[in-house]
Design an enzyme around this catalytic site. Structure first.
Site, short mmCIF file in Angstrom:
data_model
loop_
_atom_site.label_atom_id
_atom_site.label_comp_id
_atom_site.label_asym_id
_atom_site.label_seq_id
_atom_site.Cartn_x
_atom_site.Cartn_y
_atom_site.Cartn_z
CD GLU A 43 23.17 6.37 -31.89
OE1 GLU A 43 23.35 5.56 -30.96
OE2 GLU A 43 22.51 6.13 -32.91
NE ARG A 268 24.09 1.68 -19.31
CZ ARG A 268 23.65 2.50 -20.27
NH1 ARG A 268 22.60 3.26 -20.11
NH2 ARG A 268 24.28 2.55 -21.43
CE LYS A 278 21.09 8.30 -26.31
NZ LYS A 278 22.20 8.75 -27.15
#
Ligand code: ATP
Ligand code: MG
Length: 568
Positions: A43, A268, A278
């Protein structure tokens, strides 16, 4: 001085993990007509970080190894947080890591098709326009232990939903007035299946589609369709999407003919002493805790690059940590180990003094300069030697001298002899101090017979010091970094505190007048070196002609190698 380059050596290939095993079985079985197609779907709402590198290495790596394709797809369905700056940085970072995408797309490229799919769902009775408020929808949803309740609008005729949905698109209603929902099962034990939202009204300017749309698809709906439109075969994502997989499959099963993409989740990457979301990285940038997304203390790809990491070191790190289904936390020392290992092989050695102490060699002729041959890289014979000027006045590291040496201190002290690397033996004969009693200069003698660093009479010294010739030295800035956070888990905070409270106030130390050997004069940003005895350093982008700035990538001491040795 020849800088390091980014083309050698090749990164290690990844071991076979559970995802590669599934893919190999699918390929063998001829599933998807024997095709393999992956994608990396960031994204564009921030810069990529080392966690993304894991996903990049997996998606691009598996396609590269097994003759498949991998697309770069910007998942730009959320217009408010996205920006072209992020798009550009993401492309640059993926390319820098050494991967080439077969095609580049934006989820927004598919907005029209995704919209048409929604109309199909409505016509099939698989979606409806709801007009409950956001709060009501939440109340109707139920909980983990209680089923949800059907919205009173759930059985609205398809024609009516279709009409409302078209008018949503046309901009007839204010934000939040209506919402398009999938018609699945309000009693499902999986909350994601309780008539999830597919489209919401949102008057927001989109960085690519501008003001064309005032309704935007939800990620869980747009993502599987984007995958299907690109004919992705294996949609690899992180574990938090595991509970969304039934919805992924529902979208694909209801709308896609033929080969269907398959979602597979993996754990992850988590690193200790690091935050990786982020949102938090953005907060560090916006609040000025760091100098930007590419601050060398940031776990971003651009920060690591500026810090001096090579693409190979990051790829090797990703190959080593592997891909599994179980969450864990990787020691950041393992990342540091991978860059040390790489630079040890290829970074040219140079001499620089961070905290200079002047040495005058009283029996060395004034005005004389000679050049001594210094080995460029003991790990790489082909790197050869270079000439380094030696003269009567030199700098050594302040720490390499003690007026009153403790027992285990073998470096320079009054009356003691040491070796200057690749030059001569020197003996300290006098200590010069200022009015405050601080040592400001050492007076030494040298033994001309020890040129090159060995005594013909076979006498030994216990220490070899790095040095630079004072009149030839470059005055450089050096930035030393420590961990950005001073606890292993910065997110572990008591009530009312945040990860910001765990910032290490000493994560950056700037040394303004370090002294470096003159061969560095031609160094350019991103060139990497080992400063002998001090660590690996990389030329920073802030460098100006005649004003070099170096970042310390990592010190020489490898805590991870020690940990590994203990485990063996
Ligand atoms: P963050 O949580 O850091 O904001 P994200 O998951 O929202 O990250 P995306 O841009 O959506 O970021 O991620 C792109 C891809 O990278 C996704 O497939 C995501 O699963 C993967 N990814 C993100 N963070 C990690 C991580 N720490 N380890 C492995 N893969 C990751
Ligand atoms: Mg995300």
């Amino acid at each position: 001085m020849a800088p390091t380059d980014d083309t050698t050596p090749a990164a290690a290939s990844a071991p076979v993990d559970f995802i590669r095993t599934i893919i190999d079985e699918d390929l063998r079985a001829g599933k998807n007509h024997g095709r393999l197609a992956t994608r990396f779907p960031p994204e564009p709402n921030g810069y990529l970080h080392i966690g993304h590198a894991k996903s990049i290495c997996l998606n691009f790596g598996v396609a590269e190894e097994r003759g498949g394709t991998c697309n770069l797809r910007f998942d730009d369905t959320n217009p408010t947080k996205e920006d072209v700056e992020y798009v550009e940085s993401i492309k640059a970072d993926v390319a820098w890591l050494g991967f080439r995408w077969d095609a580049m797309f934006y989820a927004s490229d598919y907005f029209e098709q995704i919209y048409q799919f929604a109309e199909q769902l409505i016509r099939k009775g698989k979606a409806y326009v709801d007009e409950l408020t956001a709060d009501e929808i939440r109340a109707y949803r139920g909980t983990l232990t209680e089923p949800g309740r059907n919205s009173p609008w759930r059985d609205r005729p398809a024609e009516e939903s279709l009409d409302l949905f078209r008018r949503m698109r046309a901009g007839e209603f204010e934000d939040g007035k209506y919402i398009l929902r999938a018609r699945i099962d309000m009693g499902s034990p999986n909350l994601n299946m309780r008539d999830p939202a597919l489209y919401r009204i949102r008057r927001a300017h989109h960085h690519r589609t501008g003001d064309t749309w005032c309704i935007y698809p939800m990620y869980d709906y747009a993502h599987p369709l984007s995958d299907a439109l690109e004919r992705i075969t294996h949609s690899l994502c992180t574990l938090e999407f595991e509970d969304h997989r039934p919805l992924y499959d529902w979208c694909v099963d209801n709308l896609i003919e033929g080969d269907k993409p398959q979602q597979i989740e993996f754990a992850r990457l988590n690193l200790n002493y690091t935050v990786m979301s982020k949102r938090k990285l953005l907060q560090l940038v916006q609040q000025g805790h760091v100098a930007g997304w590419d601050d060398p203390r940031m776990p971003t790809i651009s920060g690591l690059r500026r810090r001096g990491y090579t693409p190979e070191s990051i790829r090797n790190f990703c190959a080593r940590i592997g891909v599994a289904k179980k969450e864990n936390v990787i020691d950041v020392a393992q990342l540091e180990h991978s860059i040390r290992e790489d630079l040890n092989k290829r970074a040219p050695r140079v001499m620089a003094v961070l905290s200079p102490l002047k040495v005058v060699i009283t029996n060395y002729p004034e005005g004389r300069v000679e050049e001594v041959d210094v080995i460029n890289n003991p790990e790489d014979a082909s790197a050869g030697t270079r000439k380094v000027p030696f003269s009567r006045e030199l700098y050594i590291e302040r720490d390499d001298f003690r007026e009153d040496p403790p027992k285990k201190f073998f470096r320079l002290a009054p009356g003691r002899e040491v070796r200057l690397r690749c030059a001569y033996f020197i003996t300290c004969t006098e200590v010069v101090k200022n009015a405050d009693g601080e040592v400001i200069e050492l007076r030494c003698t040298y033994d001309p017979a020890t040129r090159g660093g060995d005594a013909p009479d076979g006498r030994k010294v216990k220490a070899t010091l790095h040095w630079v010739s004072a009149s030839h030295a470059l005055d450089v800035q050096v930035r030393l970094y420590d961990r950005l956070f001073n606890v292993p888990d910065p997110d572990d905070v008591p009530e009312g505190r945040t990860f910001i409270d765990h910032l290490n106030p000493e994560s950056l130390q700037v040394i303004t007048h370090a002294k470096a050997e003159p061969s560095l004069a031609s160094a350019k940003p991103l060139d990497r070196f080992q400063f002998e005895r001090l660590g690996y350093f990389c030329v920073d982008a802030d460098t100006q002609p005649g004003a070099l700035v170096f970042n310390r990538t990592v010190s020489l001491r490898d805590t991870w190698a020690k940990i590994e040795a203990k485990q063996d």
